[in-house]
Design a protein around this motif. Structure first.
Motif, mmCIF file in Angstrom:
data_model
loop_
_atom_site.group_PDB
_atom_site.id
_atom_site.type_symbol
_atom_site.label_atom_id
_atom_site.label_comp_id
_atom_site.label_asym_id
_atom_site.label_seq_id
_atom_site.Cartn_x
_atom_site.Cartn_y
_atom_site.Cartn_z
ATOM 1 N N HIS A 149 -4.094 68.511 -13.655
ATOM 2 C CA HIS A 149 -4.619 67.943 -15.325
ATOM 3 C C HIS A 149 -4.789 66.581 -15.172
ATOM 4 O O HIS A 149 -6.041 66.234 -15.660
ATOM 5 N N GLU A 150 -4.031 65.463 -14.864
ATOM 6 C CA GLU A 150 -4.535 64.437 -14.817
ATOM 7 C C GLU A 150 -6.120 64.758 -14.234
ATOM 8 O O GLU A 150 -6.102 63.128 -13.853
ATOM 9 N N VAL A 151 -4.950 64.072 -12.708
ATOM 10 C CA VAL A 151 -6.860 64.571 -11.854
ATOM 11 C C VAL A 151 -7.986 65.011 -12.054
ATOM 12 O O VAL A 151 -8.504 64.346 -12.240
ATOM 13 N N VAL A 152 -7.673 65.839 -12.197
ATOM 14 C CA VAL A 152 -9.537 66.807 -13.046
ATOM 15 C C VAL A 152 -9.484 65.799 -14.195
ATOM 16 O O VAL A 152 -11.380 65.770 -13.758
ATOM 17 N N LYS A 153 -8.717 65.675 -14.984
ATOM 18 C CA LYS A 153 -9.252 65.331 -16.771
ATOM 19 C C LYS A 153 -10.228 63.472 -16.265
ATOM 20 O O LYS A 153 -10.920 63.170 -17.124
ATOM 21 N N ASN A 154 -8.907 62.603 -15.266
ATOM 22 C CA ASN A 154 -9.404 61.222 -15.404
ATOM 23 C C ASN A 154 -11.315 61.856 -14.181
ATOM 24 O O ASN A 154 -12.065 60.740 -15.157
ATOM 25 N N LYS A 155 -11.201 62.472 -13.843
ATOM 26 C CA LYS A 155 -12.602 62.265 -12.915
ATOM 27 C C LYS A 155 -13.646 63.027 -14.201
ATOM 28 O O LYS A 155 -14.794 62.285 -14.004
ATOM 29 N N LEU A 156 -13.091 63.707 -15.014
ATOM 30 C CA LEU A 156 -14.076 64.508 -15.663
ATOM 31 C C LEU A 156 -14.019 63.424 -17.250
ATOM 32 O O LEU A 156 -15.619 63.301 -17.590
ATOM 33 N N LYS A 157 -13.305 62.917 -17.312
ATOM 34 C CA LYS A 157 -13.459 61.661 -18.119
ATOM 35 C C LYS A 157 -14.436 60.259 -17.707
ATOM 36 O O LYS A 157 -15.617 59.898 -18.729
ATOM 37 N N ALA A 158 -14.370 60.489 -16.911
ATOM 38 C CA ALA A 158 -15.316 59.129 -15.855
ATOM 39 C C ALA A 158 -17.054 59.582 -15.672
ATOM 40 O O ALA A 158 -18.196 59.162 -16.370
ATOM 41 N N LEU A 159 -17.376 61.497 -15.676
ATOM 42 C CA LEU A 159 -18.697 61.679 -15.710
ATOM 43 C C LEU A 159 -19.039 61.929 -16.977
ATOM 44 O O LEU A 159 -19.924 61.538 -17.494
ATOM 45 N N GLY A 160 -17.966 62.089 -18.512
ATOM 46 C CA GLY A 160 -18.320 61.927 -20.154
ATOM 47 C C GLY A 160 -18.895 60.580 -19.804
ATOM 48 O O GLY A 160 -19.925 60.031 -19.964
ATOM 49 N N ARG A 161 -17.958 59.616 -19.346
ATOM 50 C CA ARG A 161 -18.293 58.368 -19.664
ATOM 51 C C ARG A 161 -20.186 57.545 -19.354
ATOM 52 O O ARG A 161 -20.371 57.435 -19.699
ATOM 53 N N PHE A 162 -20.142 58.470 -18.111
ATOM 54 C CA PHE A 162 -21.876 58.196 -17.383
ATOM 55 C C PHE A 162 -22.880 58.454 -17.837
ATOM 56 O O PHE A 162 -23.809 58.635 -18.216
#
Length: 393
Positions: A125-138
């Motif tokens: 959950h944390e691994v995927v969420k962190n990557k998703l949030k980074a993509l969202g911020r971009f």
């Protein structure tokens, strides 16, 4: 659901829908995602009706077990746009977590614990969420498009969405299957306010194969594409909070957290390569640990041992319940019996009750000479003693 990042000071870039789609795909792959697909935020009407009907049937029959959220949020699970009306596109993303070997090899090591592949590394959950949030911020920082992020914690029907975006198809075991990654994918979704070109949906490639249905130890699949949660070992060892049905306990084997059988047997796994994401790879201490060692965990050591993993979510008592059942299935009284006797005095009634059952399996010849049930203050544990005594010759 994510919050909108702070408004950036620089002006946003402008890109055509096709250009934006390719930029998002490239950034997602750069962040470590293994597959990216795009689908409309609203599922096709026929798909939505089918999903709602299947979910309603599952709930009506009680096949969802204790997972009440399946029933209470059915409408939202049927269509992503109901979660956020401004959504126009779903970006479906996947991370490969394929193991280096067949996880079923651990099932023959009866004094060791079999832990589901996905839980042997860092909490996905944390691994995927962190990557998703980074993509969202971009996306927000660069193009100022609104986004919402979801990772298995909101009522998004992620498998139908992944199929609609071309990442794979929902196999007969109800999990997503990919021609490139087999049955080993973690999924996450990003809802986007911009309307982008979408991918073609993936079709079903299971054919006549039913290996995943045949391998299930508890026969949890009443039909292809249909799972009865109340019989699924993953549900029983993770979601179910109380004692497990006595008829199902022997079928658990040494599985103490989840079950990979239906995933591992999938023939499409031959195309999968071992996960490259380091955080998702198995920690050495979680790859087939000794059952007797796990039986000694108190709450503090449990928290330290499983910090950062999905296992910590179920708590120490539920895990040791599973460990006790596995010890009872080990057929190794020489090493398992001392651990079970220790668990008979555990503070948790859930653990004590499981230990009683394990004792009756490991030492039926002298079970009646052990501590009488009348000394047990908890009704449920006392019931385990009485029930086990009836079944012991």
């Amino acid at each position: 659901m994510s919050r909108r990042p702070p408004v950036p000071k620089r002006p946003p870039k402008v890109a055509s829908p096709g250009e934006l789609r390719e930029v998002i795909r490239g950034e997602a792959l750069r962040l470590g995602f293994d597959a990216v697909g795009f689908a409309p935020a609203s599922l096709a009407p026929e798909v939505r009706r089918e999903r709602l009907a299947n979910l309603a049937s599952l709930v009506a029959q009680g096949l969802h077990g204790d997972m009440g959220w399946l029933a209470t949020r059915a409408e939202q699970r049927a269509d992503p746009v109901t979660l956020w009306p401004e959504a126009r596109t779903v970006v479906s993303l996947a991370l490969n977590y394929a193991p280096p070997r067949d996880p079923r090899e651990t099932l023959s090591l009866l004094d060791h614990a079999a832990i589901s592949v996905y839980a042997q590394g860092r909490d996905y959950h944390e691994v995927v969420k962190n990557k998703l949030k980074a993509l969202g911020r971009f996306i927000w920082d660069t193009y100022r498009h609104e986004i919402k992020v979801f990772v298995d914690t909101a009522p998004v029907m992620e498998k139908p969405v992944a199929q609609a975006s071309g990442l794979g198809w929902q196999g007969k075991h109800t999990n997503l299957v990919s021609r490139q990654f087999g049955s080993w994918l973690f999924l996450g979704e990003l809802l986007l306010s911009a309307e982008l070109p979408v991918d073609a949906p993936e079709s079903d490639h299971c054919g006549q194969c039913h290996a995943c249905l045949d391998v299930c130890p508890t026969r949890a699949f009443p039909a292809p594409y249909r799972l009865e949660a109340r019989r699924c070992i993953s549900y029983l060892t993770i979601e179910h909070e109380g004692p497990i049905d006595p008829d199902l306990r022997p079928l658990l084997g040494n599985r103490i957290y989840g079950c990979d059988d239906c995933l591992a047997v999938c023939p499409w796994n031959k195309f999968a390569q071992t996960a490259h994401e380091e955080a998702l790879r198995a920690r050495p201490d979680l790859d087939a640990p000794l059952l007797a060692e796990l039986a000694t965990l108190d709450d503090a050591t449990f928290r330290r041992r499983f910090a950062g993993t999905a296992i910590k979510r179920i708590g120490r008592d539920r895990l040791l319940r599973n460990v006790a059942y596995a010890l009872g299935n080990s057929k190794m009284p020489g090493t398992a019996l001392p651990a079970v006797e220790r668990l008979l005095d555990d503070e948790s009634p859930l653990v004590r009750g499981a230990a009683v059952w394990a004792l009756s399996r490991l030492a039926p010849h002298d079970f009646r000479r052990r501590r009488p049930a009348i000394d047990e203050p908890d009704d449920s544990v006392r019931g385990e003693w009485l029930t086990a005594a009836i079944g012991v010759p």
